[in-house]
Design an enzyme around this catalytic site. Structure first.
Site, mmCIF file in Angstrom:
data_model
loop_
_atom_site.group_PDB
_atom_site.id
_atom_site.type_symbol
_atom_site.label_atom_id
_atom_site.label_comp_id
_atom_site.label_asym_id
_atom_site.label_seq_id
_atom_site.Cartn_x
_atom_site.Cartn_y
_atom_site.Cartn_z
ATOM 1 N N SER A 92 -33.820 -22.508 -37.453
ATOM 2 C CA SER A 92 -33.465 -21.501 -36.960
ATOM 3 C C SER A 92 -32.123 -21.930 -37.035
ATOM 4 O O SER A 92 -31.155 -20.335 -37.283
ATOM 5 C CB SER A 92 -33.964 -21.318 -35.052
ATOM 6 O OG SER A 92 -32.806 -22.982 -34.472
ATOM 7 N N ASP A 129 -35.971 -30.519 -39.584
ATOM 8 C CA ASP A 129 -36.579 -29.399 -39.630
ATOM 9 C C ASP A 129 -36.888 -29.406 -41.421
ATOM 10 O O ASP A 129 -36.109 -29.393 -42.255
ATOM 11 C CB ASP A 129 -36.278 -27.940 -39.533
ATOM 12 C CG ASP A 129 -37.099 -27.655 -37.604
ATOM 13 O OD1 ASP A 129 -37.893 -27.758 -37.466
ATOM 14 O OD2 ASP A 129 -36.643 -26.778 -37.817
ATOM 15 N N GLU A 139 -44.410 -27.866 -39.553
ATOM 16 C CA GLU A 139 -45.182 -26.662 -39.095
ATOM 17 C C GLU A 139 -46.573 -26.779 -40.052
ATOM 18 O O GLU A 139 -46.614 -26.886 -41.170
ATOM 19 C CB GLU A 139 -44.082 -24.862 -39.584
ATOM 20 C CG GLU A 139 -43.110 -24.913 -39.095
ATOM 21 C CD GLU A 139 -42.590 -23.842 -39.389
ATOM 22 O OE1 GLU A 139 -43.535 -23.177 -39.322
ATOM 23 O OE2 GLU A 139 -41.185 -23.999 -38.536
ATOM 24 N N GLU A 144 -45.321 -24.215 -28.950
ATOM 25 C CA GLU A 144 -44.592 -22.921 -29.351
ATOM 26 C C GLU A 144 -45.721 -21.457 -29.094
ATOM 27 O O GLU A 144 -46.134 -21.081 -30.123
ATOM 28 C CB GLU A 144 -43.248 -22.062 -31.036
ATOM 29 C CG GLU A 144 -42.570 -21.077 -31.211
ATOM 30 C CD GLU A 144 -41.465 -20.833 -32.094
ATOM 31 O OE1 GLU A 144 -41.184 -21.895 -32.370
ATOM 32 O OE2 GLU A 144 -40.821 -20.086 -31.666
#
Ligand code: KIV
Length: 275
Positions: free
Chosen positions: A43, A81, A112, A179
């Site tokens: 992010s 991440d 992810e 999420e």
């Protein structure tokens, strides 16, 4: 704080408070405010670099910010991440890049995706890298998903996310991050897998919660040129700085501490922050 302690915390019913962090100053402040896990999230592409999404973030960026965060904390668990393009091609690529993040100070890496990532997770875990799986809305696939949309709304997609969470848990991940999924689905996943879940826009029943620091402080208002008044925060965001100002204790430290307290006493998130 280590992975076993965090998993024991979840088993004992204590909620885990996770917050994004990108530098040493906020790492130190967040640790003092009681945050359990610092997420060096990609992010940062949006909140630090001003991009529309996370896709431009590089390994170099992640290593730089992971080092900065690690320099600011002694006790927090650090998850970094794996950025877009750093793990999808093959398992060896994923391992080499994950090692760079661990060398920079991360205790765990986050990637992810579900089923297609199971072999990669196996490969990393077998080589001693701890992994968090990010499911539901996966920001690196924002284009394929057609924008910022809640996932798992149909029976079929809910089943798929549950299946992915189970497969990831069996492959050896330490946490599943969910999420923007319906609270009922997050509850079902949390009850069905053996490892803790961390939610963002996933209701109150996850084992822990995560927020982006700039959202918690109410200071992210979209990309340059976008008027702050035209920016609409996602439903799952709460501005803890404004709340602490209303309580007469306005400070960044008080806002972060209020977030930790609210996660631990289950007053955040509520139904109004859930789908
Ligand atoms: O990059 C990030 O900050 C994240 C959170 C939104 C969970 O992945």
């Amino acid at each position: 704080m280590n992975l076993v302690e965090l998993q024991q915390m979840a088993t004992a019913g204590e909620k885990i408070a996770m917050l994004t962090c990108y530098d040493a100053t906020f790492a130190k402040l967040s640790e003092a405010a009681g945050v359990d896990i610092l997420l060096v999230g990609d992010s940062l592409g949006m909140v630090l670099q001003g991009a529309e999404n996370t896709l431009q973030v590089t390994m170099q960026d992640m290593v730089y910010h992971t080092k900065a965060v690690a320099a600011g904390t002694i006790n927090c668990f650090i998850i970094s991440d794996m950025p877009y393009g750093s793990y999808e091609h093959n398992e060896k690529q994923a391992y080499e890049n994950a090692l760079q993040l661990i060398d920079a100070g991360a205790h765990m890496v986050k990637l992810e995706g579900g089923g297609s990532m199971v072999n990669t997770v196996h490969y990393l875990v077998e080589r001693g890298i701890t992994v968090c799986a990010h499911l539901g809305f996966t920001p690196q696939s924002v284009q394929q998903l057609g924008g910022y949309r809640i996932q798992g709304k149909t029976d079929e997609s809910a089943r798929q996310i549950l299946q992915d969470a189970t497969a990831m848990s069996e492959a050896g991940v330490g946490f599943v991050l969910l999420e923007m999924v319906p609270a009922s689905l997050a509850k079902q996943i949390t009850e069905n897998i053996k490892i803790p879940t961390i939610g963002i826009g996933a209701g109150v029943d996850c084992s822990g919660q995560v927020l982006v620091l700039q959202d918690l402080l109410g200071i992210y208002t979209g990309v340059a040129g976008k008027k702050p008044r035209d920016f609409k925060s996602p439903r799952f965001v709460r501005n803890f700085l404004k709340d602490s100002a209303n309580n007469g204790t306005a400070s960044i430290q008080a806002a972060v501490a209020a977030y930790v307290t609210a996660v631990k006493n289950k007053s955040f998130p509520t139904i109004e922050h859930s789908y």
